[in-house]
Scaffold this active site. Sequence first.
Site, mmCIF file in Angstrom:
data_model
loop_
_atom_site.group_PDB
_atom_site.id
_atom_site.type_symbol
_atom_site.label_atom_id
_atom_site.label_comp_id
_atom_site.label_asym_id
_atom_site.label_seq_id
_atom_site.Cartn_x
_atom_site.Cartn_y
_atom_site.Cartn_z
ATOM 1 C CB CYS A 187 -0.856 0.168 1.403
ATOM 2 S SG CYS A 187 -1.629 1.574 1.645
ATOM 3 C CG HIS A 201 0.155 -6.760 11.273
ATOM 4 N ND1 HIS A 201 0.654 -6.030 10.105
ATOM 5 C CD2 HIS A 201 -1.000 -6.992 11.452
ATOM 6 C CE1 HIS A 201 -0.206 -5.821 9.442
ATOM 7 N NE2 HIS A 201 -1.553 -6.606 9.980
ATOM 8 C CD GLU A 210 1.574 -1.351 8.723
ATOM 9 O OE1 GLU A 210 0.533 -1.566 8.716
ATOM 10 O OE2 GLU A 210 1.984 -0.305 9.263
ATOM 11 C CB SER A 220 -1.091 1.914 8.844
ATOM 12 O OG SER A 220 -1.220 0.326 8.478
ATOM 13 C CB SER A 243 -8.792 -8.009 9.890
ATOM 14 O OG SER A 243 -8.601 -6.703 9.631
#
Length: 292
Positions: free
Chosen positions: A98, A126, A128, A166, A223
């Site tokens: 992203c 995670h 990210e 994020s 999620s």
Amino acid sequence: MKIIVSKVSGFCSGVRRTLKLVWDALERCSGRVYVDGETVHNRLVMQALEDANVKLFRDSDQRCIVPNDCIVTRAHGIPESRYSQLKGCFKNVTDGTCSHVAGVLQLIKHVSGEARDVVIVGNSEHPEVITLVDAARGGKCFVINSAEQVKSLPHDLTRVLLIAQSTIDGELFADVAKAIGEKYSDAEVKNTICGSSRVRQRAILDLAREGVEAIIVVGGKHSSNTTVLVKVARRTGLPVFHIEVAAELPLNELEKFCSIGVATGASTSEEMVREVVDSLREKCVGKRIPNA
Ligand code: SF4
């Protein structure tokens, strides 16, 4: 029953873009199309990709890769070493990171190139955060997920940069930023929670302000951004139901409410939202006032 759908629902722009890259790859790639890890944390989306013959790449697949196979990396970003490894296997690698995450990666690389230290508020497991930590190789990097943990950080860090995964809770980041500011006078705080996560968190509070009696959050159980939305929703004090699909709606329990808010995680499609609203309408609204 009145059903109010959150002002921001459906896929975020980052997820939409990455999924489009995968669907585009299915059209243009003459070989097999792979994804590296879960493109997004939503099992229905991943099932749809699998049904379209998209394969989850495993290291054991390396021997079988042929020149016209393609791979698309995940929206959460990918460590450089992993990207190089994929480049060694595939002629065609599409970076699905992203753009927001890509921007934070640039920031970390710049700062750690000056041997400054980085503190990330997020979940260390995670994908990210794993990618962000990998980018902070020039200085020290710590991942914490509470203001309390600031106490355990070393006192001698160099011009700390504080950033966020994020999708984390804005309130958590504000608490950590306060504690960091008190401990390191020269710290720089950059709230890198993405726009999509911020507006979704705010939209949940708007639902509560509009007077809904309960909130349904639709999204993957593992999620990150969806579980944060559930946490934010619980802070309103209203009953909160976290479901992945319409079939999980506790309709008997929901019948007693006169108005229900529906919010969604960033990896939940508009179609899934529609299914939830349609189920509520069909099973509950008919008995009261149709107003969705
Ligand atoms: S939640 Fe934010 S950072 Fe993650 S993919 Fe969506 S827009 Fe990008």
